[in-house]
Structures are given as C-alpha cells and as structure tokens.
Design a protein around this motif. Structure first.
Motif, short mmCIF file in Angstrom:
data_model
loop_
_atom_site.label_atom_id
_atom_site.label_comp_id
_atom_site.label_asym_id
_atom_site.label_seq_id
_atom_site.Cartn_x
_atom_site.Cartn_y
_atom_site.Cartn_z
N VAL A 159 -24.52 -1.76 2.95
CA VAL A 159 -24.01 -2.79 2.05
C VAL A 159 -22.63 -2.40 1.54
O VAL A 159 -21.70 -3.22 1.51
CB VAL A 159 -24.97 -3.03 0.86
CG1 VAL A 159 -24.40 -4.08 -0.09
CG2 VAL A 159 -26.34 -3.48 1.36
N VAL A 160 -22.47 -1.13 1.13
CA VAL A 160 -21.17 -0.66 0.63
C VAL A 160 -20.12 -0.80 1.73
O VAL A 160 -18.99 -1.25 1.48
CB VAL A 160 -21.27 0.80 0.15
CG1 VAL A 160 -19.88 1.37 -0.15
CG2 VAL A 160 -22.15 0.90 -1.09
N TYR A 161 -20.50 -0.44 2.96
CA TYR A 161 -19.58 -0.58 4.10
C TYR A 161 -19.14 -2.03 4.26
O TYR A 161 -17.95 -2.33 4.40
CB TYR A 161 -20.25 -0.07 5.38
CG TYR A 161 -19.50 -0.38 6.65
CD1 TYR A 161 -18.49 0.47 7.10
CD2 TYR A 161 -19.79 -1.52 7.40
CE1 TYR A 161 -17.78 0.20 8.26
CE2 TYR A 161 -19.09 -1.80 8.57
CZ TYR A 161 -18.09 -0.94 8.98
OH TYR A 161 -17.39 -1.24 10.13
N CYS A 162 -20.11 -2.94 4.25
CA CYS A 162 -19.80 -4.37 4.44
C CYS A 162 -18.94 -4.90 3.30
O CYS A 162 -18.01 -5.68 3.52
CB CYS A 162 -21.09 -5.18 4.53
SG CYS A 162 -22.02 -4.90 6.05
N MET A 163 -19.24 -4.49 2.07
CA MET A 163 -18.47 -4.98 0.93
C MET A 163 -17.04 -4.44 0.93
O MET A 163 -16.11 -5.12 0.51
CB MET A 163 -19.18 -4.62 -0.38
CG MET A 163 -20.44 -5.44 -0.62
SD MET A 163 -20.13 -7.24 -0.71
CE MET A 163 -20.49 -7.78 0.97
N ASP A 164 -16.86 -3.21 1.40
CA ASP A 164 -15.50 -2.68 1.51
C ASP A 164 -14.69 -3.53 2.48
O ASP A 164 -13.51 -3.85 2.21
CB ASP A 164 -15.53 -1.23 1.99
CG ASP A 164 -15.84 -0.25 0.88
OD1 ASP A 164 -15.61 -0.60 -0.30
OD2 ASP A 164 -16.32 0.86 1.18
N ARG A 165 -15.32 -3.89 3.61
CA ARG A 165 -14.62 -4.74 4.59
C ARG A 165 -14.38 -6.15 4.03
O ARG A 165 -13.32 -6.74 4.25
CB ARG A 165 -15.43 -4.84 5.90
CG ARG A 165 -15.68 -3.53 6.64
CD ARG A 165 -14.46 -2.71 6.80
NE ARG A 165 -14.61 -1.46 7.50
CZ ARG A 165 -14.89 -0.29 6.93
NH1 ARG A 165 -15.17 -0.24 5.63
NH2 ARG A 165 -14.88 0.82 7.61
N ALA A 166 -15.36 -6.67 3.34
CA ALA A 166 -15.22 -8.00 2.76
C ALA A 166 -14.13 -8.04 1.69
O ALA A 166 -13.33 -8.98 1.63
CB ALA A 166 -16.56 -8.45 2.17
N LEU A 167 -14.06 -6.99 0.86
CA LEU A 167 -13.07 -6.97 -0.22
C LEU A 167 -11.66 -6.80 0.30
O LEU A 167 -10.69 -7.11 -0.40
CB LEU A 167 -13.42 -5.85 -1.21
CG LEU A 167 -14.59 -6.16 -2.14
CD1 LEU A 167 -15.10 -4.90 -2.81
CD2 LEU A 167 -14.18 -7.20 -3.18
#
Length: 497
Positions: A159-167
C-alpha cells in the motif's frame, strides 16, 4: 420680510461606468496579471485577475487565468472552483477543461480528471497533453485499486509503495497521504506516519483522518492516554469516523485489561494475571509495542507458575515484536538458566551486554558463561541423583543408593555389555562421591574449576571398590544380593566379618 437669495450646493452627478469601460478596465487588469504571472509573481497576479473578475465576472478566461495562478500557488481546491466556473461560462473553453482535469488529478479524483481530459480531446483530438494526462489518470486508478487490495490483505508495504507512486501524480490528495500514513503506522514506522499527519494538520487542523493517524501512532507507541485524546478529537470533527471509534474502544480496553493484570500480579494472584494478560493480547494484534510488553508480563507470571517453557515462548514472541526489548531478553535468559539451557542463556546475555554495558549485565553474562562451562563437565550431582544444594547427608545417601544400584556384583548374571556399562557407572559414582564428599574439592568443583586441569583430582588415584568398602565399613567382610524374583531392585543384605 424680503426673501433672501441663497446658493444651494448641488451634488455632482455620480458617474456610472458603462459596460464597455468595465470591459476595458478588466482587460487592463488581466494584462497586468499576465505580466506579473510571467515574472512568477503569482500572489500579485492573483490580485489583478481577481480585479478583472470583479470588473467583468462573466469572462471565462479571467477565471481560467486565476485558476492557473492558484495552481502555481498550490491552492488546488480554489483553482478547481475557478476552472469549473470558467467552463460553466464557456463549455468550449479547452484550457478550462484541461485545468479542471489537472486539479482533479492533483487532488486524487482520477475519474473526474479523466472525464475532463476526454472533453478536451473532443474539442481538440490532437492535444498531446490531454492524451498524456488521461493516461496518468488511468495509472492513478490502477494504483488505487492495488492499494485497496493490498490493505484488505494487510500487505501494508505494498500500500505504501502504491501510495508513493500515486502521490507523484496526485501530490495534493489528503486521502492518499492519510492511507500511506496509516499503513506506515501499522508497519511500526511511527515518525514517518506522524510527519505525514502533522503536515496535513498544519494545513487543516480539523482533519479527522489526520487526527486519527496521530492518535494511532501514539497508541502503537504505548502512549495510550494521549492516543485516546486524539481519537476523541477526531470523533468530534467526524462523529461517524468508524476507525477512530474502534481505535478509541481498543485503546481503552487494552489499557484497562493490562492494568487489571498488573494489579493481579502485585496481589500474587499469578493465575489471574496470566489469564488477564492473555485476554489483553487478543484485543489488538496490530499493537506491537504494547503486545510485546504483554507477552513479557505473561512470561513473568508464567515463571511464577513454573511454566518455564511457555515463559520462554512468550519472551520469544515479545522479541519478535520488538527486538530492542531488553527486559524480554533478560527474562528469557533467566528462564534458560532455570532450565539449564546455558548456551541459549549466554547468547541472550551477550545480546543484552552488547546493547547496555552495565556492571549488572556483565555479571549476569559471566555467571551464565560459568554455568555453561560447568555444564560441559560431568555433573556429579546428577550422577548421585541429588540437587546442587545437597547437604553432606544427602550426598552420602545418594552415593549409598547409586553405588548399590550399579555395583558389579549385582549385575554378575547380566550380559557382558550390561556388566561393562554398570561397571562404568559404578566408577562414576565413586568419582562423584570422592569430589563432593571432600569440602575443598567440592568448593572448587562448584566454582567451576576443572579439577583435572589444576591437578587437584586424578581419576586414576582411586579405586571405586576401595571407596565402596570404606564407605560401608567392610574389612574383609562381604555383602550379597537377594536375587528373589519377587524382590525389587535394591533388596540386599550385608554380611560383615
């Protein structure tokens, strides 16, 4: 009386600007705003675009220009409102739709952004920027989907990985930041989670999600009272915030159950304490630090209840949750000592001493190393079947019992292999008695000295049979065993000459 002529002042006519004058004035303000925008003086450009809008509020381009300025000032929600107003005034205003889409994307609304970019492509099919931004919107939606799936599976790192990419595409999205911060907290990365939540609260002190994450970090750091305050504050801002409500409930329950267990332990009610710590551990598996302490506390209660193996397991569970938890290492090491697992005890004490080089920890390590060294030798106490604190009489009784049990004459009818083994044990019994019955040798043995190395004992200097005869007072006499099958082992009688 004659009338007096007086000059009466006449108010000047109020000049009402004509619409054309207002339009010219608005254009002038817009040009000034454009010049300031080019010089990157966005705050002042914003003021002039606002003046243009005030003069001519029906012009879509003025709202579009002010939206562009607000975007440069990172005021994306206000920029979104201006972009939406621009396209309401002129649905064919391509730049307005493009800016609206960018604002939606930056704020994390990928579906709304995609609709705006598709509108741009209807107006201008070859618009490369709209094509690229539409792809970005699709990518953002995919990261959201992956993050949602990861959260359900408790794969918080994903989730942290995906949110870093999303942000990277939606830098102004509080929702993504909060989800990332919550997962960082669940991963035990509390400073990072606190930092994200604090950044949001600086911009919006009433953000219930950020208040919840701040509370969650405190809760997981075992600052339960402060955590409850943040959860309550979050619920004031958003009474239906289910996560804050559940976390507040768990925090209060965990604190109460832990305190009950502590009180039961203080009252020497170790069974009750053990059960209460067990119940507390079931409340919230995610609370790593508090659960580490609960495992350690249960291990302490377990040692009082002589559940040493369970206590070792509990200490190991505590260390898995928090590998810096010194108290758990110390408690496990003591349990290893009590169960004579000296290799493991030495490893734990070495870990503790490397972390905290105190005189107490050094002494514990030395003691464990000594016991380990002693455990490598023959255990004379075990050979005689007595405890390490055995008295002189108990040592004599132990020798008497074991010497008679392993005496070769008792096994004269056994197979050669059994006779050989019993003769060996008989000699070991004599060796053990020779050391433990001599006060000086016993002291050196108990202190860990190797008696063979310092020449204070030579196994070849004694004869087990001589010791046996001397012990039983035989002077040419003998003894015999009753070999009656109905007699149990140890039925014997002596014949003294």
């Amino acid at each position: 009386m004659a009338a007096v002529d007086m000059d009466v002042p006449v108010e000047p006519e109020t000049h009402i600007p004509m619409e054309e004058d207002l339009e010219r004035q608005a254009e002038c303000f817009k040009e000034q705003g454009n010049a300031l925008y080019s010089r990157k003086d966005y705050s002042e450009a914003f003021n002039y675009y606002t003046k243009a809008i005030d003069a001519c509020p029906r012009n879509a381009s003025y709202y579009g220009n002010r939206a562009a300025t607000l975007m440069m000032l990172f005021r994306f929600r206000e920029a979104l409102e201006d972009s939406q107003q621009a396209v309401r005034l002129d649905d064919c205003f391509m730049k307005g739709h493009l800016r609206e889409g960018k604002c939606h994307l930056l704020l994390g609304n990928a579906m709304a952004a995609s609709r705006c970019f598709q509108k741009v492509l209807e107006l201008e099919p070859s618009n490369r920027e709209a094509h690229q931004e539409n792809k970005n919107a699709g990518t953002l939606l995919e990261y959201e989907r992956m993050a949602e799936f990861g959260f359900e599976k408790r794969d918080f790192r994903k989730v942290v990985y995906c949110m870093d990419r999303a942000l990277a595409m939606a830098s102004a999205c509080h929702r993504f930041k909060i989800l990332k911060a919550e997962c960082l907290a669940l991963l035990g990365r509390y400073p990072e989670a606190q930092s994200v939540a604090s950044d949001i609260l600086r911009m919006d002190s009433t953000n219930a999600d950020a208040l919840y994450v701040r509370g969650l970090c405190l809760y997981y750091e075992d600052c339960i009272d402060k955590a409850v305050q943040f959860f309550i504050q979050a619920l004031r801002m958003a009474p239906d915030h289910e996560k804050a409500r559940l976390a507040c409930k768990n925090a209060k329950a965990l604190k109460a159950k832990k305190e009950e267990g502590n009180q039961a332990f203080k009252n020497y009610n170790y069974d009750a304490a053990y059960q209460l710590y067990t119940e507390a551990l079931a409340i919230d598996p995610n609370n790593i630090k508090t659960n580490a302490k609960l495992y350690s506390n249960r291990a302490t209660a377990g040692t009082k209840l002589k559940k040493l193996n369970q206590a070792i397991e509990d200490c190991t569970s505590a260390i898995k949750l928090d590998d810096t938890y010194i108290k758990a290492y110390l408690r496990r090491a003591q349990c290893y000592m009590n169960t004579e697992q000296y290799d493991e005890a030495v490893r734990d004490y070495e870990k503790v001493y490397q972390t905290e080089k105190t005189s107490e920890h050094k002494h514990l390590l030395k003691t464990a190393q000594l016991e380990l060294k002693k455990s490598k030798r023959k255990d004379y106490y075990k050979v005689l079947g007595v405890g390490k604190n055995a008295t002189e009489d108990e040592i004599k009784k132990g020798y008497r019992k074991r010497a008679l049990m392993h005496h070769p004459d008792r096994h004269s009818s056994a197979t050669p292999e059994v006779q050989k083994e019993e003769e060996k044990k008989f000699k070991e019994v004599g060796e053990a008695f020779t050391v433990l019955s001599d006060p000086k040798k016993k002291v050196r043995y108990d202190s860990g000295h190797d008696l063979d190395e310092d020449n204070s004992f030579d196994g070849g200097d004694f004869d087990a049979n001589n010791i046996f005869r001397a012990f039983f007072g035989g002077h040419g006499g003998g003894f015999s065993y009753d070999n009656n099958q109905d007699s149990g082992p140890g039925n014997f009688f002596f014949q003294f000459g």
